[in-house]
Design a protein around this motif. Structure first.
Motif, PDB file in Angstrom:
ATOM      1  N   GLY A  58       0.773  -1.242   0.000  1.00 24.95           N
ATOM      2  CA  GLY A  58       0.000   0.000   0.000  1.00 24.95           C
ATOM      3  C   GLY A  58       0.794   1.275   0.000  1.00 24.95           C
ATOM      4  O   GLY A  58       0.212   2.348   0.141  1.00 24.95           O
ATOM      5  N   VAL A  59       2.130   1.190  -0.159  1.00 18.78           N
ATOM      6  CA  VAL A  59       2.896   2.434  -0.114  1.00 18.78           C
ATOM      7  C   VAL A  59       2.544   3.341  -1.291  1.00 18.78           C
ATOM      8  O   VAL A  59       2.426   4.564  -1.131  1.00 18.78           O
ATOM      9  CB  VAL A  59       4.418   2.132  -0.062  1.00 18.78           C
ATOM     10  CG1 VAL A  59       4.880   1.391  -1.316  1.00 18.78           C
ATOM     11  CG2 VAL A  59       5.210   3.418   0.115  1.00 18.78           C
ATOM     12  N   GLY A  61      -0.291   3.416  -2.748  1.00 15.82           N
ATOM     13  CA  GLY A  61      -1.618   3.956  -2.449  1.00 15.82           C
ATOM     14  C   GLY A  61      -1.530   5.171  -1.535  1.00 15.82           C
ATOM     15  O   GLY A  61      -2.229   6.163  -1.724  1.00 15.82           O
ATOM     16  N   ALA A  62      -0.646   5.042  -0.533  1.00 11.28           N
ATOM     17  CA  ALA A  62      -0.463   6.167   0.379  1.00 11.28           C
ATOM     18  C   ALA A  62       0.070   7.386  -0.360  1.00 11.28           C
ATOM     19  O   ALA A  62      -0.392   8.523  -0.159  1.00 11.28           O
ATOM     20  CB  ALA A  62       0.482   5.776   1.510  1.00 11.28           C
TER      21      ALA A  62
ATOM     22  N   VAL B  27       7.348   9.386   3.443  1.00 10.46           N
ATOM     23  CA  VAL B  27       6.407   8.263   3.363  1.00 10.46           C
ATOM     24  C   VAL B  27       7.146   6.990   2.944  1.00 10.46           C
ATOM     25  O   VAL B  27       6.979   5.930   3.550  1.00 10.46           O
ATOM     26  CB  VAL B  27       5.276   8.586   2.363  1.00 10.46           C
ATOM     27  CG1 VAL B  27       4.371   7.365   2.158  1.00 10.46           C
ATOM     28  CG2 VAL B  27       4.442   9.763   2.854  1.00 10.46           C
ATOM     29  N   ARG B  28       7.969   7.130   1.898  1.00 14.42           N
ATOM     30  CA  ARG B  28       8.699   5.947   1.412  1.00 14.42           C
ATOM     31  C   ARG B  28       9.609   5.381   2.507  1.00 14.42           C
ATOM     32  O   ARG B  28       9.758   4.171   2.650  1.00 14.42           O
ATOM     33  CB  ARG B  28       9.535   6.316   0.181  1.00 14.42           C
ATOM     34  CG  ARG B  28       8.674   6.591  -1.050  1.00 14.42           C
ATOM     35  CD  ARG B  28       9.521   6.736  -2.301  1.00 14.42           C
ATOM     36  NE  ARG B  28       8.731   7.291  -3.381  1.00 14.42           N
ATOM     37  CZ  ARG B  28       8.711   8.574  -3.731  1.00 14.42           C
ATOM     38  NH1 ARG B  28       9.485   9.441  -3.106  1.00 14.42           N
ATOM     39  NH2 ARG B  28       7.949   8.997  -4.723  1.00 14.42           N
ATOM     40  N   TYR B  31       7.049   4.084   5.611  1.00 14.12           N
ATOM     41  CA  TYR B  31       5.795   3.355   5.400  1.00 14.12           C
ATOM     42  C   TYR B  31       5.863   1.925   5.931  1.00 14.12           C
ATOM     43  O   TYR B  31       4.954   1.462   6.623  1.00 14.12           O
ATOM     44  CB  TYR B  31       5.405   3.354   3.919  1.00 14.12           C
ATOM     45  CG  TYR B  31       4.058   2.714   3.695  1.00 14.12           C
ATOM     46  CD1 TYR B  31       2.888   3.460   3.832  1.00 14.12           C
ATOM     47  CD2 TYR B  31       3.948   1.356   3.383  1.00 14.12           C
ATOM     48  CE1 TYR B  31       1.652   2.871   3.660  1.00 14.12           C
ATOM     49  CE2 TYR B  31       2.712   0.763   3.210  1.00 14.12           C
ATOM     50  CZ  TYR B  31       1.564   1.530   3.349  1.00 14.12           C
ATOM     51  OH  TYR B  31       0.341   0.948   3.194  1.00 14.12           O
ATOM     52  N   PHE B  35       3.494   0.379   8.629  1.00 15.01           N
ATOM     53  CA  PHE B  35       2.606  -0.733   8.251  1.00 15.01           C
ATOM     54  C   PHE B  35       2.770  -1.899   9.218  1.00 15.01           C
ATOM     55  O   PHE B  35       1.789  -2.457   9.708  1.00 15.01           O
ATOM     56  CB  PHE B  35       2.919  -1.176   6.818  1.00 15.01           C
ATOM     57  CG  PHE B  35       2.018  -2.257   6.318  1.00 15.01           C
ATOM     58  CD1 PHE B  35       0.846  -1.935   5.639  1.00 15.01           C
ATOM     59  CD2 PHE B  35       2.312  -3.599   6.535  1.00 15.01           C
ATOM     60  CE1 PHE B  35       0.003  -2.932   5.177  1.00 15.01           C
ATOM     61  CE2 PHE B  35       1.467  -4.596   6.086  1.00 15.01           C
ATOM     62  CZ  PHE B  35       0.316  -4.266   5.402  1.00 15.01           C
ATOM     63  N   GLU B  48      -3.280  -1.704   5.869  1.00 14.20           N
ATOM     64  CA  GLU B  48      -3.034  -0.842   4.716  1.00 14.20           C
ATOM     65  C   GLU B  48      -3.826   0.460   4.821  1.00 14.20           C
ATOM     66  O   GLU B  48      -3.278   1.564   4.664  1.00 14.20           O
ATOM     67  CB  GLU B  48      -3.390  -1.579   3.425  1.00 14.20           C
ATOM     68  CG  GLU B  48      -3.052  -0.777   2.191  1.00 14.20           C
ATOM     69  CD  GLU B  48      -3.303  -1.576   0.919  1.00 14.20           C
ATOM     70  OE1 GLU B  48      -3.325  -2.815   0.983  1.00 14.20           O
ATOM     71  OE2 GLU B  48      -3.472  -0.954  -0.136  1.00 14.20           O
ATOM     72  N   ALA B  51      -2.561   2.572   7.720  1.00 21.18           N
ATOM     73  CA  ALA B  51      -1.258   3.181   7.429  1.00 21.18           C
ATOM     74  C   ALA B  51      -1.424   4.388   6.505  1.00 21.18           C
ATOM     75  O   ALA B  51      -0.788   5.436   6.694  1.00 21.18           O
ATOM     76  CB  ALA B  51      -0.332   2.146   6.786  1.00 21.18           C
ATOM     77  N   GLN B  52      -2.287   4.243   5.524  1.00 21.76           N
ATOM     78  CA  GLN B  52      -2.523   5.369   4.618  1.00 21.76           C
ATOM     79  C   GLN B  52      -3.160   6.539   5.373  1.00 21.76           C
ATOM     80  O   GLN B  52      -2.807   7.699   5.167  1.00 21.76           O
ATOM     81  CB  GLN B  52      -3.401   4.910   3.453  1.00 21.76           C
ATOM     82  CG  GLN B  52      -2.652   3.964   2.511  1.00 21.76           C
ATOM     83  CD  GLN B  52      -3.503   3.511   1.339  1.00 21.76           C
ATOM     84  OE1 GLN B  52      -4.603   4.004   1.142  1.00 21.76           O
ATOM     85  NE2 GLN B  52      -2.973   2.578   0.564  1.00 21.76           N
ATOM     86  N   GLU B  53      -4.110   6.205   6.243  1.00 18.85           N
ATOM     87  CA  GLU B  53      -4.725   7.261   7.066  1.00 18.85           C
ATOM     88  C   GLU B  53      -3.667   7.956   7.920  1.00 18.85           C
ATOM     89  O   GLU B  53      -3.711   9.156   8.135  1.00 18.85           O
ATOM     90  CB  GLU B  53      -5.810   6.659   7.972  1.00 18.85           C
ATOM     91  CG  GLU B  53      -7.051   6.196   7.249  1.00 18.85           C
ATOM     92  CD  GLU B  53      -7.893   7.353   6.717  1.00 18.85           C
ATOM     93  OE1 GLU B  53      -7.642   8.490   7.128  1.00 18.85           O
ATOM     94  OE2 GLU B  53      -8.758   7.109   5.865  1.00 18.85           O
ATOM     95  N   PHE B  55      -0.562   8.503   7.198  1.00 18.86           N
ATOM     96  CA  PHE B  55       0.230   9.473   6.436  1.00 18.86           C
ATOM     97  C   PHE B  55      -0.613  10.650   5.940  1.00 18.86           C
ATOM     98  O   PHE B  55      -0.085  11.744   5.754  1.00 18.86           O
ATOM     99  CB  PHE B  55       0.956   8.761   5.284  1.00 18.86           C
ATOM    100  CG  PHE B  55       2.128   7.980   5.772  1.00 18.86           C
ATOM    101  CD1 PHE B  55       3.300   8.640   6.147  1.00 18.86           C
ATOM    102  CD2 PHE B  55       2.073   6.606   5.924  1.00 18.86           C
ATOM    103  CE1 PHE B  55       4.388   7.926   6.639  1.00 18.86           C
ATOM    104  CE2 PHE B  55       3.151   5.895   6.412  1.00 18.86           C
ATOM    105  CZ  PHE B  55       4.311   6.550   6.774  1.00 18.86           C
ATOM    106  N   VAL B  56      -1.885  10.421   5.765  1.00 15.90           N
ATOM    107  CA  VAL B  56      -2.762  11.567   5.455  1.00 15.90           C
ATOM    108  C   VAL B  56      -2.776  12.518   6.655  1.00 15.90           C
ATOM    109  O   VAL B  56      -2.689  13.742   6.513  1.00 15.90           O
ATOM    110  CB  VAL B  56      -4.189  11.080   5.104  1.00 15.90           C
ATOM    111  CG1 VAL B  56      -5.144  12.267   5.023  1.00 15.90           C
ATOM    112  CG2 VAL B  56      -4.182  10.331   3.776  1.00 15.90           C
TER     113      VAL B  56
END
Lengths: 386, 176
Positions: A58-59, A61-62, B27-28, B31, B35, B48, B51-53, B55-56
């Motif tokens: 998901g990276v 996606g992020a 992020v890279r 992450y 995660f 997933e 984790a996205q939330e 970074f938002v």
């Protein structure tokens, strides 16, 4: 301090140097403690080995979510979106209701304006124990509505004045407390004659309680109406003042028009009469002529009455002596008053809430879409995973 | 990229100024750690999205970070909050499927199956500090900051967690 409690922290190197030394010394002296420490080390080692490494996903996606469209911060915050929507709805409802209130011909706002404010003396105003300033203001407002001049035309001669100025019949009912009713009555007579008016009626007597009072009916020129009220009020303390005005301009114009028509008819009959030869015709025309003449005279009388009433205002004054107003008041029922006031307040609040509920319901087609858009925007501010 | 360059103050400062590329680099870099951190609490299926939330949230809040040196702890605090929210929504405790129970090697001192059940028997808060310290490698102070609890509490929880693990292992004959 218990050495065992710090064994794990010792193993992790999370103790102060001094405490580390203490533990180290204890370990050297105690084989069981060393065995315990070793067991902890083994457990930590096994825990690390047992832990499976999750497959990271998901990276991209992020990164995509971060690169995506970004609303301004105040839009991203749902609370601000809702607050802004609510504010917009309120402003819209208030603005539209106000706007529609202005458009409505019989809205509450219009109805709440006293008739006298629009029509001058066409309404009736009551004042009880009014302050002197308020009385002056009211009089000033009334004065501005007074006709400049009322000039009856030579109706009998057939000339009709045009245009007709506004003609208002003004009346006032005044109650004044004075030190002496008799002296006030004499002074009021002087006022009436001094202003070019006259006294229609007057009386002086005792009230049931034995206190003297005086009554006076007077007519003063319309232009002197306000002056007369001022001077009468200055004789004592004004308790009540009721003024009213009746606009008779339309009636006067109507009477004038009918007089003109009747006069023309009269002239026609006179011409017919002068040409008539037979007795029967002469009698019939003369009869008609008499009827027309009577009607003209009736209309002229009506016209003169209206003109007179408009030219001279009528004031009725009652003078009572001060003592009558100084009677001890009955003890007030404060509990009842409080109850009544509270019920009135509750009713007013209920009515206010009801009005707003109705407004919100009526204007739902306006604010519901706005609210919906606000909700949609707030939802959109949280983009989903691609 | 060397370990020193990860989350360098310059990059964090640049991200704070609104540099999207710097933020993307952060992020890279972080992450995978985020995660895994979340996956060990709520499972990979929920990790997933959480984790996205995370970074938002970082993107929105990074300007408020006053000490760039504490970026990692701050990041894991956010991840912890999102993991907790995800766990609450899913009504789920720390999953045990990330703990393999492969047969212990011949002559191993500890029985992994017993250790696994002992870990499962720990309370959520005790297991949490064990995971953070043993697997994430967080120091006591960092755990305290992430969880918002005193450092002494972290030390105490770890001690009691290991005492319970040992009792289970020894009581059930896990010691060989």
């Amino acid at each position: 301090m218990n050495i065992r409690e710090d064994l794990k922290a010792y193993l992790d190197g999370e103790l102060s140097p001094q405490r580390m030394e203490e533990i180290r010394a204890a370990l050297e002296a105690d084989p069981a403690l060393r065995e315990e420490l070793e067991f902890m080390r083994l457990m930590g080692f096994e825990i690390k080995r047992m832990a499976a490494e999750p497959h990271v996903a998901g990276v991209e996606g992020a990164l995509g979510r971060l690169r995506g469209f970004r609303w301004p911060s105040f839009v991203r915050d749902r609370r601000w979106v809702l607050a802004g929507s609510a504010l917009t709805v309120c402003v819209a409802v208030v603005a539209v209701s106000q706007f529609s209130g202005r458009l409505a011909p019989d809205s509450d706002a219009t109805a709440s304006i006293p008739a006298g404010a629009e029509l001058g003396f066409a309404g009736t105003e009551s004042m009880a124990k009014m302050p002197a300033e308020a009385m002056q203001m009211d009089k000033g407002r009334s004065r501005s509505a007074m006709p400049e001049s009322v000039v009856p035309g030579d109706v009998g001669g057939g000339t009709i004045p045009a245009p007709i100025p506004q003609m208002v019949i003004q009346t006032a009912d005044l109650s004044v407390t004075v030190p002496s009713a008799r002296e006030a009555l004499i002074a009021a007579r002087r006022i009436a004659t001094g202003l070019g008016g006259f006294v229609e009626s007057s009386s002086h007597s005792q009230q049931q309680q034995g206190l003297p009072y005086a009554h006076l009916g007077m007519r003063v020129p319309a232009k002197q109406f306000e002056t007369a009220l001022d001077q009468l009020g200055a004789l004592g303390e004004v308790v009540t003042l009721n003024t009213s005005g009746q606009d008779v301009t339309e009636q006067v114009v109507d009477v004038q028009a009918r007089i003109k028509t009747m006069k023309a008819e009269e002239e026609q009959y006179r011409l017919i009469l002068s040409r008539a030869n037979k007795i029967g015709e002469i009698l019939e025309v003369k009869s008609r002529l008499d009827q027309v003449r009577q009607e003209i005279e009736s209309l002229q009388a009506r016209y003169q009455y209206l003109s007179s009433q408009a030219s001279y205002s009528t004031i009725t004054a009652t003078f009572s002596e001060k003592q009558t107003m100084d009677k001890p008041e009955a003890p007030k029922d404060w509990a009842n008053d409080s109850w009544t006031n509270a019920v009135r307040g509750l009713t007013a609040v209920g009515r206010w809430l009801g009005e707003w509920a109705i407004r919100l319901f009526v204007f739902a087609p306006i604010w519901l879409p706005i609210l919906g858009i606000g909700w949609w925007l707030s939802r959109r501010a949280r983009p989903k995973s691609p | 990229m060397t370990e020193d360059q990860r989350g360098s103050p310059e990059r964090i400062a640049s991200a704070q100024r609104g540099n999207r590329e710097a933020l993307a680099e952060l992020v890279r870099e972080h992450y995978a750690e985020v995660f895994r951190f979340i996956a060990r609490r709520v499972g990979t299926d929920l990790a997933e999205d959480a984790a996205q939330e995370t970074f938002v949230t970082v993107q929105h809040q990074i300007k408020r970070l006053r000490e760039p040196a504490k970026f990692r702890t701050w990041l894991l605090s956010i991840a912890h909050n999102h993991a907790r929210n995800a766990a609450r929504k899913a009504k789920r405790e720390t999953p045990m499927d990330l703990w393999t129970a492969a047969p212990s090697a011949e002559g191993a001192t500890l029985d992994r199956e017993v250790l696994r059940s002992a870990l499962q028997a720990l309370s959520e808060e005790h297991r949490q500090v064990v995971v953070m310290h043993e697997l994430e490698g967080l120091r006591y102070a960092e755990i305290a900051e992430v969880l918002g609890i005193p450092e002494g509490t972290v030390k105490s929880r770890l001690h009691h967690a290991f005492v319970q693990l040992r009792a289970r292992l020894t009581g059930e004959g896990g010691t060989r």
